[in-house]
Scaffold this motif. Structure first.
Motif, PDB file in Angstrom:
ATOM      1  N   SER A   3      39.183  45.950  37.394  1.00  0.00           N
ATOM      2  CA  SER A   3      37.972  46.665  37.812  1.00  0.00           C
ATOM      3  C   SER A   3      36.885  45.721  38.300  1.00  0.00           C
ATOM      4  CB  SER A   3      37.427  47.515  36.656  1.00  0.00           C
ATOM      5  OG  SER A   3      37.005  46.683  35.586  1.00  0.00           O
ATOM      6  N   LEU A   4      37.050  44.415  38.049  1.00  0.00           N
ATOM      7  CA  LEU A   4      36.047  43.430  38.438  1.00  0.00           C
ATOM      8  C   LEU A   4      36.426  42.679  39.711  1.00  0.00           C
ATOM      9  CD1 LEU A   4      35.395  41.894  34.896  1.00  0.00           C
ATOM     10  CD2 LEU A   4      34.097  43.708  36.037  1.00  0.00           C
ATOM     11  N   ALA A   5      37.655  42.855  40.187  1.00  0.00           N
ATOM     12  CA  ALA A   5      38.126  42.109  41.352  1.00  0.00           C
ATOM     13  C   ALA A   5      37.242  42.379  42.562  1.00  0.00           C
ATOM     14  CB  ALA A   5      39.574  42.468  41.663  1.00  0.00           C
ATOM     15  N   GLY A   6      36.953  41.313  43.312  1.00  0.00           N
ATOM     16  CA  GLY A   6      36.176  41.439  44.530  1.00  0.00           C
ATOM     17  C   GLY A   6      34.692  41.633  44.340  1.00  0.00           C
ATOM     18  N   THR A   7      34.164  41.332  43.152  1.00  0.00           N
ATOM     19  CA  THR A   7      32.748  41.636  42.890  1.00  0.00           C
ATOM     20  C   THR A   7      31.879  40.412  42.628  1.00  0.00           C
ATOM     21  OG1 THR A   7      33.016  41.889  40.487  1.00  0.00           O
ATOM     22  CG2 THR A   7      33.451  43.837  41.856  1.00  0.00           C
ATOM     23  N   PHE A   8      32.446  39.222  42.544  1.00  0.00           N
ATOM     24  CA  PHE A   8      31.678  38.061  42.096  1.00  0.00           C
ATOM     25  C   PHE A   8      31.288  37.151  43.246  1.00  0.00           C
ATOM     26  CE2 PHE A   8      34.137  39.426  38.420  1.00  0.00           C
ATOM     27  CZ  PHE A   8      33.126  39.547  37.477  1.00  0.00           C
ATOM     28  N   SER A   9      30.109  36.568  43.121  1.00  0.00           N
ATOM     29  CA  SER A   9      29.639  35.574  44.081  1.00  0.00           C
ATOM     30  C   SER A   9      29.893  34.148  43.600  1.00  0.00           C
ATOM     31  CB  SER A   9      28.143  35.756  44.340  1.00  0.00           C
ATOM     32  OG  SER A   9      27.413  35.729  43.117  1.00  0.00           O
ATOM     33  N   PHE A  66      43.467  29.166  41.627  1.00  0.00           N
ATOM     34  CA  PHE A  66      42.454  29.269  42.683  1.00  0.00           C
ATOM     35  C   PHE A  66      42.681  30.505  43.551  1.00  0.00           C
ATOM     36  CE2 PHE A  66      41.243  24.861  41.822  1.00  0.00           C
ATOM     37  CZ  PHE A  66      39.875  24.918  42.055  1.00  0.00           C
ATOM     38  N   ARG A  67      43.942  30.810  43.834  1.00  0.00           N
ATOM     39  CA  ARG A  67      44.234  31.973  44.674  1.00  0.00           C
ATOM     40  C   ARG A  67      43.801  33.262  43.974  1.00  0.00           C
ATOM     41  NH1 ARG A  67      49.122  34.671  45.125  1.00  0.00           N
ATOM     42  NH2 ARG A  67      50.197  32.974  44.026  1.00  0.00           N
ATOM     43  N   TYR A  68      44.049  33.365  42.686  1.00  0.00           N
ATOM     44  CA  TYR A  68      43.633  34.563  41.955  1.00  0.00           C
ATOM     45  C   TYR A  68      42.117  34.595  41.756  1.00  0.00           C
ATOM     46  CZ  TYR A  68      48.509  35.755  41.000  1.00  0.00           C
ATOM     47  OH  TYR A  68      49.835  36.114  41.124  1.00  0.00           O
ATOM     48  N   THR A  69      41.501  33.424  41.623  1.00  0.00           N
ATOM     49  CA  THR A  69      40.039  33.379  41.571  1.00  0.00           C
ATOM     50  C   THR A  69      39.455  33.909  42.870  1.00  0.00           C
ATOM     51  OG1 THR A  69      40.058  31.493  40.047  1.00  0.00           O
ATOM     52  CG2 THR A  69      38.032  31.869  41.292  1.00  0.00           C
ATOM     53  N   LEU A  70      40.081  33.561  43.985  1.00  0.00           N
ATOM     54  CA  LEU A  70      39.628  34.060  45.283  1.00  0.00           C
ATOM     55  C   LEU A  70      39.600  35.586  45.318  1.00  0.00           C
ATOM     56  CD1 LEU A  70      38.890  33.543  48.286  1.00  0.00           C
ATOM     57  CD2 LEU A  70      41.355  33.485  48.760  1.00  0.00           C
ATOM     58  N   SER A  71      40.587  36.215  44.707  1.00  0.00           N
ATOM     59  CA  SER A  71      40.632  37.683  44.718  1.00  0.00           C
ATOM     60  C   SER A  71      39.546  38.306  43.856  1.00  0.00           C
ATOM     61  CB  SER A  71      42.007  38.176  44.258  1.00  0.00           C
ATOM     62  OG  SER A  71      42.206  37.939  42.880  1.00  0.00           O
ATOM     63  N   LEU A  72      38.933  37.514  42.996  1.00  0.00           N
ATOM     64  CA  LEU A  72      37.830  38.009  42.175  1.00  0.00           C
ATOM     65  C   LEU A  72      36.492  37.902  42.894  1.00  0.00           C
ATOM     66  CD1 LEU A  72      38.996  36.391  38.836  1.00  0.00           C
ATOM     67  CD2 LEU A  72      38.807  38.854  39.245  1.00  0.00           C
ATOM     68  N   LEU A  73      36.426  37.050  43.915  1.00  0.00           N
ATOM     69  CA  LEU A  73      35.193  36.840  44.662  1.00  0.00           C
ATOM     70  C   LEU A  73      34.981  37.937  45.700  1.00  0.00           C
ATOM     71  CD1 LEU A  73      35.558  32.988  45.109  1.00  0.00           C
ATOM     72  CD2 LEU A  73      33.736  34.129  43.824  1.00  0.00           C
ATOM     73  N   ARG A  74      33.737  38.028  46.201  1.00  0.00           N
ATOM     74  CA  ARG A  74      33.377  39.074  47.162  1.00  0.00           C
ATOM     75  C   ARG A  74      34.087  38.919  48.492  1.00  0.00           C
ATOM     76  NH1 ARG A  74      27.108  37.676  47.406  1.00  0.00           N
ATOM     77  NH2 ARG A  74      28.176  35.746  47.941  1.00  0.00           N
ATOM     78  N   GLY A  75      34.421  37.673  48.854  1.00  0.00           N
ATOM     79  CA  GLY A  75      35.000  37.415  50.160  1.00  0.00           C
ATOM     80  C   GLY A  75      33.972  37.031  51.195  1.00  0.00           C
ATOM     81  N   ASN A  76      32.809  36.547  50.746  1.00  0.00           N
ATOM     82  CA  ASN A  76      31.713  36.203  51.637  1.00  0.00           C
ATOM     83  C   ASN A  76      31.570  34.698  51.805  1.00  0.00           C
ATOM     84  OD1 ASN A  76      31.186  38.931  51.574  1.00  0.00           O
ATOM     85  ND2 ASN A  76      29.306  38.755  50.380  1.00  0.00           N
TER      86      ASN A  76
END
Length: 286
Positions: A165-171, A191-201
């Motif tokens: 539920s937190l994936a893609g939400t972190f800066s 690192f690849r899975y950490t990337l999926s947790l970040l916003r993508g910005n």
């Protein structure tokens, strides 16, 4: 995380890391007295008792040596920017992976970060529970600050993941004292899975610290797995490979070895003398 056999808390190796007591001063005492409302004369026994319970869960050197009292994140140059972003930027969120007792999360909240903008993940849920006991804030954080038991080597985008539920939400994501536990290939996965947790910005950040090595080399762990300890050059190669495998570009803001981990305090006579602490920060460019 792949399984391995850690030293027992009563083993000869583990006991070299164990200090019977400590002083609690400065920022950490302030945190316990004014955030957790622990009385002044109870601070030291409260910390020692909590540490002793944590040591029985897993005898990490950082626990044996009370290194969690140092609040390392708040001493980094990036901290003021991180704190300001959390206070002022509506889409800023921070995740601490490998948060252990969650001391960095509590320091951020105490310094004014909105509790709903910080989160933690720790492999062993028993450390999460001890963190609530140490900081006396389980009720205060309930429904605001998620701290979940999760494995960074498992895909957080899977519906079965506690981080789903937190994936893609972190800066910003901190990887705290983790990389040296993993092989090179596992570090790329982390690192690849950490990337999926970040916003993508552009501007998303990953930072942390790990046990490093002057030579940047595979080193056998207690189970003889070829874990990898970095120097600046090998860490740069790792980040380049991570970017290539994910079609992303990253600027290395910091990748340096220092004398953290008490490498020259005379107590680590069993350790490789070329051991150092790796401190790193990378920022997404595209």
């Amino acid at each position: 995380m792949a399984s391995f056999a850690p030293p027992r808390a009563d083993s000869t190796i583990a006991q070299k890391w164990f200090e019977e007591s400590t002083s609690v001063d400065g920022e950490f005492r302030d945190l316990l007295e004014n955030y957790s409302h622990v009385s002044s004369d109870s601070v030291v026994p409260h910390v020692v008792n909590t540490r002793n319970a944590a040591w029985q869960i897993h005898p990490y050197p950082c626990l044996g040596q009370f290194r969690f009292l140092e609040l390392n994140l708040s001493h980094r140059d990036l901290y003021s920017r991180l704190l300001d972003d959390l206070k002022t930027q509506p889409d800023a969120r921070f995740l601490d992976i490998g948060c252990c007792l969650g001391q960095d999360l509590r320091k951020l909240i105490y310094d004014g970060a909105p509790p709903e903008r910080v989160a933690g993940a720790e492999l062993n849920g028993a450390f999460i529970d001890l963190g609530y006991e140490l900081f006396k804030d389980k009720k205060a954080l309930a429904g605001k600050t998620p701290i979940v038991s999760a494995n960074i080597l498992e895909d957080p985008s899977s519906p079965s993941s506690p981080l789903y539920s937190l994936a893609g939400t972190f800066s910003a994501v901190q990887l705290g004292m983790l990389l040296h536990l993993f092989t090179w290939e596992e570090q790329i996965t982390a690192f690849r899975y950490t990337l999926s947790l970040l916003r993508g910005n552009t501007g998303d950040r990953i930072f942390g610290q790990a046990t490093g090595h002057l030579d940047g080399t595979p080193t056998a762990s207690v189970s003889a797995r070829a874990t990898f300890k970095h120097n600046a050059d090998t860490f740069t190669k790792l980040v380049t490979e991570f970017g290539q495998t994910t079609n992303t570009s990253w600027k290395i803001v910091t990748a340096e070895l220092d004398n953290g981990l008490s490498v020259f305090d005379g107590k680590r006579t069993w350790d490789d003398p070329r051991t150092r602490r790796l401190v790193f920060e990378i920022e997404r460019e595209s």
